[in-house]
Write an enzyme that holds these catalytic residues in place. Structure first.
Site, PDB file in Angstrom:
ATOM      1  N   GLU A   1       0.861  -1.297  -0.059  1.00 39.82           N
ATOM      2  CA  GLU A   1      -0.072   0.040   0.177  1.00 39.82           C
ATOM      3  C   GLU A   1       0.853   1.206  -0.074  1.00 39.82           C
ATOM      4  O   GLU A   1       0.491   2.277  -0.610  1.00 39.82           O
ATOM      5  CB  GLU A   1      -0.849  -0.033   1.262  1.00 39.82           C
ATOM      6  CG  GLU A   1      -1.878  -1.150   1.249  1.00 39.82           C
ATOM      7  CD  GLU A   1      -3.038  -1.214   0.175  1.00 39.82           C
ATOM      8  OE1 GLU A   1      -3.027  -0.105  -0.752  1.00 39.82           O
ATOM      9  OE2 GLU A   1      -3.890  -1.980   0.284  1.00 39.82           O
TER      10      GLU A   1
ATOM     11  N   ASP B   1      -4.838  -9.955  -8.095  1.00 42.31           N
ATOM     12  CA  ASP B   1      -5.315  -9.111  -9.178  1.00 42.31           C
ATOM     13  C   ASP B   1      -4.140  -8.522 -10.236  1.00 42.31           C
ATOM     14  O   ASP B   1      -3.654  -8.507 -11.121  1.00 42.31           O
ATOM     15  CB  ASP B   1      -6.497  -7.932  -8.792  1.00 42.31           C
ATOM     16  CG  ASP B   1      -6.305  -7.702  -7.394  1.00 42.31           C
ATOM     17  OD1 ASP B   1      -5.066  -8.066  -6.810  1.00 42.31           O
ATOM     18  OD2 ASP B   1      -6.708  -6.673  -6.848  1.00 42.31           O
TER      19      ASP B   1
ATOM     20  N   GLU C   1     -19.877  -5.906  -4.105  1.00 35.04           N
ATOM     21  CA  GLU C   1     -18.303  -6.347  -3.725  1.00 35.04           C
ATOM     22  C   GLU C   1     -18.162  -7.897  -4.288  1.00 35.04           C
ATOM     23  O   GLU C   1     -17.142  -8.207  -4.829  1.00 35.04           O
ATOM     24  CB  GLU C   1     -18.218  -6.542  -2.361  1.00 35.04           C
ATOM     25  CG  GLU C   1     -17.582  -5.332  -1.747  1.00 35.04           C
ATOM     26  CD  GLU C   1     -16.129  -4.995  -2.045  1.00 35.04           C
ATOM     27  OE1 GLU C   1     -15.795  -4.002  -2.979  1.00 35.04           O
ATOM     28  OE2 GLU C   1     -14.959  -5.466  -1.551  1.00 35.04           O
TER      29      GLU C   1
ATOM     30  N   GLU D   1     -12.899  -0.351 -10.226  1.00 33.88           N
ATOM     31  CA  GLU D   1     -12.229  -1.133 -11.162  1.00 33.88           C
ATOM     32  C   GLU D   1     -13.279  -1.421 -12.516  1.00 33.88           C
ATOM     33  O   GLU D   1     -12.761  -1.326 -13.627  1.00 33.88           O
ATOM     34  CB  GLU D   1     -12.290  -2.626 -10.536  1.00 33.88           C
ATOM     35  CG  GLU D   1     -11.146  -2.964  -9.812  1.00 33.88           C
ATOM     36  CD  GLU D   1     -11.364  -2.295  -8.205  1.00 33.88           C
ATOM     37  OE1 GLU D   1     -12.442  -1.729  -8.137  1.00 33.88           O
ATOM     38  OE2 GLU D   1     -10.369  -2.068  -7.765  1.00 33.88           O
TER      39      GLU D   1
HETATM   40  C1  DMJ Z   1      -6.858   0.089  -5.371  1.00 36.84           C
HETATM   41  O1  DMJ Z   1      -6.116   0.481  -4.166  1.00 36.84           O
HETATM   42  C2  DMJ Z   1      -6.010  -0.559  -6.245  1.00 36.84           C
HETATM   43  O2  DMJ Z   1      -6.688  -0.495  -7.791  1.00 36.84           O
HETATM   44  C3  DMJ Z   1      -5.595  -1.994  -5.854  1.00 36.84           C
HETATM   45  O3  DMJ Z   1      -4.941  -2.456  -6.885  1.00 36.84           O
HETATM   46  C4  DMJ Z   1      -6.700  -2.882  -5.566  1.00 36.84           C
HETATM   47  N1  DMJ Z   1      -7.917  -2.205  -5.396  1.00 36.84           N
HETATM   48  C5  DMJ Z   1      -8.027  -0.955  -5.025  1.00 36.84           C
HETATM   49  C6  DMJ Z   1      -9.427  -0.201  -4.938  1.00 36.84           C
HETATM   50  O4  DMJ Z   1     -10.499  -1.180  -5.061  1.00 36.84           O
END
Ligand code: DMJ
Length: 379
Positions: A30, A159, A257, A276
């Site tokens: 993060e 992801d 979600e 997204e």
């Molecule tokens: C964001 O912080 C980024 O896109 C991350 O890769 C995954 N998801 C969150 C938002 O949903």
């Protein structure tokens, strides 16, 4: 957004007050995608050396997460002052999604060490792929092995691991990243792609056998995969996956979600102002020029206005099934960084953004494609 004065104020504030000498643990991933990425994007926007210096200073404080790890895959947490690391079981997204910010830092500083540690993390994880070229979702950084063997791509926590592999190829021309992306994507498409009528979804399977696991869900976070597939050369599959999410958006107003993709039933009814779907609409609009993506983005924007707008801002939804939709009491920072940014740039014809040659990080930080004011075409 031409808010140059506000930007100047922010930079001035940061120059005076920003310090990462903090005796506290931060989450490596993060901190990289939000703070290192934000500072680098800020540097691109302003040319202000203090922002690049801050990005580098923070990255140096995060480095022990990589250098203290026996496998090279970063620990999840690191103390910014002491460099003490913790969190030895990580996941794919957190293992890999550092290479864009660290690669940029290497390029800007001329020091290859940032890119090198991020690439080593990829190498260590991909080395553990199964014989059918699938990855698990959780990884023990000390033993250098998967500890959860389900392949859940494009759901979290897998992801952005794939997103950044493609990014390392596009941004830095790294041929290994290109080959790994292709190898792993082909395996996902072969083993996990599910067609139900006209809809296309991705099953969760065991990485060793390819057999479906007990739960078959799709997370809203997976919707970004439509644009990644399209950019990565699988355009029709990506567009079809986007259409599947549009069915869900039209059915529920906002995408919940988590759903069971087989019957659209809702598993987690919240909508956390996530970006997204708008992310894919934005990229697909610039990639294809098809008005369909502006229309769907606009419908998403209307739904945000209808359901999430509150005095002074926007709020999350705790249950999309209720009427009116029950609200949460939260505004996540990624929503401005991504959701509203994608929507703005889809419609604004922003003169400072080069829609023909751009690259955004997973947190929506603009790493390529900003045009300085002087070069901006006249309106
Ligand atoms: C964001 O912080 C980024 O896109 C991350 O890769 C995954 N998801 C969150 C938002 O949903």
């Amino acid at each position: 957004m031409e808010l140059d004065e506000e930007l100047r104020d922010c930079v001035q504030w940061l120059r005076k007050h920003l310090s990462f000498d903090i005796d506290g643990d931060v989450q490596t991933f993060e901190a990289v995608i939000r703070m290192v990425g934000g500072l680098i994007a800020g540097y691109y926007a302003t040319g202000e050396p203090a922002l690049l210096g801050a990005a580098r200073g923070l990255a140096d404080r995060l480095l022990p997460a990589f250098t203290k790890s026996p496998s090279g895959v970063p620990y999840r947490f690191v103390n910014l002052r002491t460099g003490t690391v913790s969190g030895s079981v990580t996941n794919l997204a957190e293992a890999g999604s550092n290479i864009l910010e660290f690669g940029e830092l290497s390029r800007l500083t001329g020091n290859p060490k940032y890119f090198a540690v991020a690439k080593q993390a990829y190498r260590a994880v991909i080395r553990q792929r199964s014989y059918i070229d699938l990855l698990g979702s959780e990884f023990d950084v000390e033993r250098g092995k998967f500890v959860a063997t389900d392949s859940g791509a494009p759901n979290p926590p897998d992801d952005s691991f794939y997103e950044y592999l493609y990014g390392a190829w596009r941004m830095f021309g790294d041929a290994d990243a290109r080959d790994w992306y292709r190898l792993l994507t082909d395996a996902i498409l072969k083993r996990q792609q599910v067609l139900i009528g006209s809809e296309l979804w991705f099953a969760q399977v065991d990485q060793r056998t390819g057999a479906r696991t007990e739960h078959q869900t799709q997370s809203e976070l997976g919707a970004f995969y439509a644009e990644l597939l399209a950019k990565g050369g699988d355009r029709s599959i990506g567009e079809r996956y986007f259409d599947s999410w549009t069915v869900i958006a039209e059915k529920y107003g906002l995408i919940p979600e988590q759903i069971d993709y087989r019957d659209h039933s809702i598993i987690d009814p919240a909508y956390l102002l996530r970006p997204e779907y708008a992310n894919s609409a934005f990229d697909l609009w610039f990639l294809t020029g098809s008005q369909k993506y502006r229309k769907t983005a606009y419908a998403h924007f209307r739904a945000l206005r209808t359901h999430c707008r509150v005095a002074g801002g926007y709020a999350t939804i705790s249950d999309v099934r209720t009427s009116p939709m029950a609200r949460g009491d939260l505004f996540p920072s990624y929503s401005f960084s991504e959701n509203f940014k994608y929507l703005y740039m889809t419609f604004a014809d922003a003169p400072r953004f080069n829609g023909k040659n751009y690259y955004l990080s997973t947190e929506g930080k603009i790493l390529r494609g900003l045009l300085p004011r002087t070069e901006a075409p006249r309106q």
